[in-house]
Design a protein around this motif. Sequence first.
Motif, PDB file in Angstrom:
ATOM      1  N   SER A 114       0.823  -1.203   0.000  1.00  0.00           N
ATOM      2  CA  SER A 114       0.000   0.000   0.000  1.00  0.00           C
ATOM      3  C   SER A 114       0.862   1.261   0.000  1.00  0.00           C
ATOM      4  CB  SER A 114      -0.926  -0.004   1.216  1.00  0.00           C
ATOM      5  OG  SER A 114      -0.166  -0.021   2.410  1.00  0.00           O
ATOM      6  N   ASP A 115       0.291   2.346  -0.490  1.00  0.00           N
ATOM      7  CA  ASP A 115       0.979   3.629  -0.585  1.00  0.00           C
ATOM      8  C   ASP A 115       0.324   4.587   0.414  1.00  0.00           C
ATOM      9  OD1 ASP A 115       1.911   6.141  -1.206  1.00  0.00           O
ATOM     10  OD2 ASP A 115       1.730   5.906  -3.369  1.00  0.00           O
ATOM     11  N   PRO A 116       0.970   4.875   1.554  1.00  0.00           N
ATOM     12  CA  PRO A 116       0.350   5.726   2.577  1.00  0.00           C
ATOM     13  C   PRO A 116      -0.018   7.116   2.067  1.00  0.00           C
ATOM     14  CG  PRO A 116       2.288   4.607   3.453  1.00  0.00           C
ATOM     15  CD  PRO A 116       2.282   4.370   1.974  1.00  0.00           C
ATOM     16  N   GLU A 117       0.820   7.686   1.209  1.00  0.00           N
ATOM     17  CA  GLU A 117       0.526   9.031   0.710  1.00  0.00           C
ATOM     18  C   GLU A 117      -0.716   9.027  -0.182  1.00  0.00           C
ATOM     19  OE1 GLU A 117       2.856  12.930  -1.020  1.00  0.00           O
ATOM     20  OE2 GLU A 117       3.796  10.965  -1.199  1.00  0.00           O
ATOM     21  N   ALA A 118      -0.846   8.000  -1.041  1.00  0.00           N
ATOM     22  CA  ALA A 118      -2.031   7.881  -1.886  1.00  0.00           C
ATOM     23  C   ALA A 118      -3.275   7.642  -1.034  1.00  0.00           C
ATOM     24  CB  ALA A 118      -1.849   6.752  -2.887  1.00  0.00           C
ATOM     25  N   GLU A 119      -3.145   6.831   0.024  1.00  0.00           N
ATOM     26  CA  GLU A 119      -4.260   6.598   0.948  1.00  0.00           C
ATOM     27  C   GLU A 119      -4.701   7.900   1.598  1.00  0.00           C
ATOM     28  OE1 GLU A 119      -3.180   3.716   3.869  1.00  0.00           O
ATOM     29  OE2 GLU A 119      -2.727   2.155   2.397  1.00  0.00           O
ATOM     30  N   LEU A 120      -3.732   8.708   1.992  1.00  0.00           N
ATOM     31  CA  LEU A 120      -4.030   9.977   2.649  1.00  0.00           C
ATOM     32  C   LEU A 120      -4.774  10.917   1.699  1.00  0.00           C
ATOM     33  CD1 LEU A 120      -3.617  11.885   5.109  1.00  0.00           C
ATOM     34  CD2 LEU A 120      -1.469  12.601   4.012  1.00  0.00           C
ATOM     35  N   GLU A 121      -4.289  11.038   0.484  1.00  0.00           N
ATOM     36  CA  GLU A 121      -4.932  11.924  -0.487  1.00  0.00           C
ATOM     37  C   GLU A 121      -6.352  11.467  -0.782  1.00  0.00           C
ATOM     38  OE1 GLU A 121      -2.423  12.264  -3.913  1.00  0.00           O
ATOM     39  OE2 GLU A 121      -0.800  13.248  -2.794  1.00  0.00           O
ATOM     40  N   ALA A 122      -6.557  10.165  -0.881  1.00  0.00           N
ATOM     41  CA  ALA A 122      -7.898   9.639  -1.134  1.00  0.00           C
ATOM     42  C   ALA A 122      -8.813   9.919   0.050  1.00  0.00           C
ATOM     43  CB  ALA A 122      -7.830   8.140  -1.423  1.00  0.00           C
ATOM     44  N   SER A 148     -14.551  11.502  10.465  1.00  0.00           N
ATOM     45  CA  SER A 148     -13.618  12.453   9.858  1.00  0.00           C
ATOM     46  C   SER A 148     -12.177  12.215  10.288  1.00  0.00           C
ATOM     47  CB  SER A 148     -14.029  13.883  10.203  1.00  0.00           C
ATOM     48  OG  SER A 148     -14.092  14.062  11.597  1.00  0.00           O
ATOM     49  N   ARG A 149     -11.972  11.380  11.324  1.00  0.00           N
ATOM     50  CA  ARG A 149     -10.611  11.047  11.768  1.00  0.00           C
ATOM     51  C   ARG A 149     -10.314   9.559  11.591  1.00  0.00           C
ATOM     52  NH1 ARG A 149      -8.044  14.621  16.459  1.00  0.00           N
ATOM     53  NH2 ARG A 149      -9.342  16.473  16.421  1.00  0.00           N
ATOM     54  N   ARG A 150     -11.187   8.825  10.928  1.00  0.00           N
ATOM     55  CA  ARG A 150     -11.052   7.368  10.814  1.00  0.00           C
ATOM     56  C   ARG A 150     -10.232   7.011   9.586  1.00  0.00           C
ATOM     57  NH1 ARG A 150     -16.605   5.459  10.983  1.00  0.00           N
ATOM     58  NH2 ARG A 150     -16.598   6.392  13.073  1.00  0.00           N
ATOM     59  N   PHE A 151      -8.942   7.254   9.667  1.00  0.00           N
ATOM     60  CA  PHE A 151      -8.015   6.963   8.571  1.00  0.00           C
ATOM     61  C   PHE A 151      -7.581   5.504   8.644  1.00  0.00           C
ATOM     62  CE2 PHE A 151      -3.577   7.653   6.737  1.00  0.00           C
ATOM     63  CZ  PHE A 151      -4.025   7.603   5.425  1.00  0.00           C
ATOM     64  N   SER A 152      -7.061   4.981   7.559  1.00  0.00           N
ATOM     65  CA  SER A 152      -6.734   3.559   7.442  1.00  0.00           C
ATOM     66  C   SER A 152      -5.535   3.121   8.273  1.00  0.00           C
ATOM     67  CB  SER A 152      -6.486   3.202   5.970  1.00  0.00           C
ATOM     68  OG  SER A 152      -5.460   4.025   5.428  1.00  0.00           O
ATOM     69  N   ILE A 168      -8.656  12.372   2.279  1.00  0.00           N
ATOM     70  CA  ILE A 168      -8.981  13.802   2.365  1.00  0.00           C
ATOM     71  C   ILE A 168     -10.123  14.165   1.412  1.00  0.00           C
ATOM     72  CG2 ILE A 168      -8.070  16.121   1.853  1.00  0.00           C
ATOM     73  CD1 ILE A 168      -5.372  15.135   2.983  1.00  0.00           C
ATOM     74  N   GLN A 169     -10.255  13.424   0.339  1.00  0.00           N
ATOM     75  CA  GLN A 169     -11.284  13.725  -0.658  1.00  0.00           C
ATOM     76  C   GLN A 169     -12.607  12.980  -0.421  1.00  0.00           C
ATOM     77  OE1 GLN A 169      -9.469  14.301  -4.814  1.00  0.00           O
ATOM     78  NE2 GLN A 169      -7.869  13.175  -3.737  1.00  0.00           N
ATOM     79  N   THR A 170     -12.683  12.196   0.658  1.00  0.00           N
ATOM     80  CA  THR A 170     -13.927  11.477   0.937  1.00  0.00           C
ATOM     81  C   THR A 170     -14.983  12.430   1.507  1.00  0.00           C
ATOM     82  OG1 THR A 170     -13.222  10.885   3.189  1.00  0.00           O
ATOM     83  CG2 THR A 170     -12.745   9.301   1.419  1.00  0.00           C
ATOM     84  N   THR A 171     -16.231  12.021   1.405  1.00  0.00           N
ATOM     85  CA  THR A 171     -17.334  12.806   1.957  1.00  0.00           C
ATOM     86  C   THR A 171     -17.207  12.962   3.463  1.00  0.00           C
ATOM     87  OG1 THR A 171     -18.804  12.019   0.214  1.00  0.00           O
ATOM     88  CG2 THR A 171     -19.849  12.924   2.184  1.00  0.00           C
ATOM     89  N   GLU A 172     -16.749  11.905   4.152  1.00  0.00           N
ATOM     90  CA  GLU A 172     -16.693  11.910   5.611  1.00  0.00           C
ATOM     91  C   GLU A 172     -15.638  12.857   6.160  1.00  0.00           C
ATOM     92  OE1 GLU A 172     -18.674   8.445   4.098  1.00  0.00           O
ATOM     93  OE2 GLU A 172     -16.638   9.184   3.698  1.00  0.00           O
ATOM     94  N   PHE A 173     -14.605  13.129   5.388  1.00  0.00           N
ATOM     95  CA  PHE A 173     -13.526  13.993   5.870  1.00  0.00           C
ATOM     96  C   PHE A 173     -13.996  15.445   5.824  1.00  0.00           C
ATOM     97  CE2 PHE A 173      -9.589  16.441   5.515  1.00  0.00           C
ATOM     98  CZ  PHE A 173      -8.856  15.902   6.556  1.00  0.00           C
ATOM     99  N   SER A 174     -13.916  16.137   6.960  1.00  0.00           N
ATOM    100  CA  SER A 174     -14.569  17.444   7.084  1.00  0.00           C
ATOM    101  C   SER A 174     -13.642  18.650   6.955  1.00  0.00           C
ATOM    102  CB  SER A 174     -15.288  17.527   8.442  1.00  0.00           C
ATOM    103  OG  SER A 174     -16.227  16.500   8.576  1.00  0.00           O
ATOM    104  N   CYS A 175     -12.338  18.475   7.159  1.00  0.00           N
ATOM    105  CA  CYS A 175     -11.453  19.638   7.249  1.00  0.00           C
ATOM    106  C   CYS A 175     -11.217  20.288   5.886  1.00  0.00           C
ATOM    107  CB  CYS A 175     -10.120  19.253   7.876  1.00  0.00           C
ATOM    108  SG  CYS A 175      -9.026  20.672   8.073  1.00  0.00           S
ATOM    109  N   LEU A 176     -11.781  21.471   5.709  1.00  0.00           N
ATOM    110  CA  LEU A 176     -11.646  22.186   4.438  1.00  0.00           C
ATOM    111  C   LEU A 176     -10.234  22.737   4.254  1.00  0.00           C
ATOM    112  CD1 LEU A 176     -15.063  24.076   4.519  1.00  0.00           C
ATOM    113  CD2 LEU A 176     -14.497  21.964   3.294  1.00  0.00           C
ATOM    114  N   GLY A 177      -9.545  23.009   5.370  1.00  0.00           N
ATOM    115  CA  GLY A 177      -8.167  23.481   5.268  1.00  0.00           C
ATOM    116  C   GLY A 177      -7.265  22.430   4.655  1.00  0.00           C
ATOM    117  N   ALA A 178      -7.441  21.163   5.049  1.00  0.00           N
ATOM    118  CA  ALA A 178      -6.641  20.077   4.483  1.00  0.00           C
ATOM    119  C   ALA A 178      -6.968  19.873   3.009  1.00  0.00           C
ATOM    120  CB  ALA A 178      -6.875  18.794   5.264  1.00  0.00           C
ATOM    121  N   ARG A 179      -8.238  20.020   2.660  1.00  0.00           N
ATOM    122  CA  ARG A 179      -8.620  19.904   1.250  1.00  0.00           C
ATOM    123  C   ARG A 179      -7.964  21.003   0.416  1.00  0.00           C
ATOM    124  NH1 ARG A 179     -13.725  17.417  -0.673  1.00  0.00           N
ATOM    125  NH2 ARG A 179     -14.128  15.672   0.715  1.00  0.00           N
TER     126      ARG A 179
END
Length: 234
Positions: free
Chosen positions: A2-10, A143-147, A12-23
Amino acid sequence: MSDPEAELEAFIQTTEFSCLGARAALKKGSIVHGHYPALGDPASARAHYRDMLGYARDIRPTLSDTSFRTFVSTFEEPGGILDEEEYERLLWRHLQLIHDIDSRTYGLDEGATSDPGEPNFGFHVAGHSFFVVGMQPGSSRASRRFSRPAIAFNSAMQFMLMGDKFFSMQDAIRKRETTNNGSVNPSLTTYEYQMPSRHFSGRMTEEDWKCPFTSRHEPSSVKYTSDMVQRPTG
């Protein structure tokens, strides 16, 4: 693998992720990412600190009311789903390990303290204060439930430079959180600006919670006053 950076970018773009600053940071290409073997491990903390040190030293001139910069660290271990108390324990152990190294050389940011019981607490690296956002698979907040275990470091100065825009963005984030995840994180609505350390791990802390972090700095001579953080009244 797995690619942690690709996971992170994906994520951040999910509906559940709320932080607009990170987007916004993702869109601007201003997220710095580091991946390390294990959260709470001394060797990983040392490697993490080396990367954070360069970032913290260089960040100040790059900040503005529209900069949206963040450093996100991800970890290979522990794998699987942690309960929130165990993640919190490892998060603060990791931050303590970094602080113990950093505080040998660097002090406090202007107007901030590294006393976790104070309202102007920030996690310091190279004399720069950060607000920390912990993420992990077992978080009760979607919104904080990352893989995998992760930590985002957001500059406190960046928030201050935003002025009234900070509150507008905060309101938009909370509206999005309510729409997509059913409610705003109760830690934020209960404690707001009383004790930022309560919010780092993402879980709702008990009323008598004590932060498991010991500052190695001399106490700050600057005392927090209620007018440091105020919403616009107009």
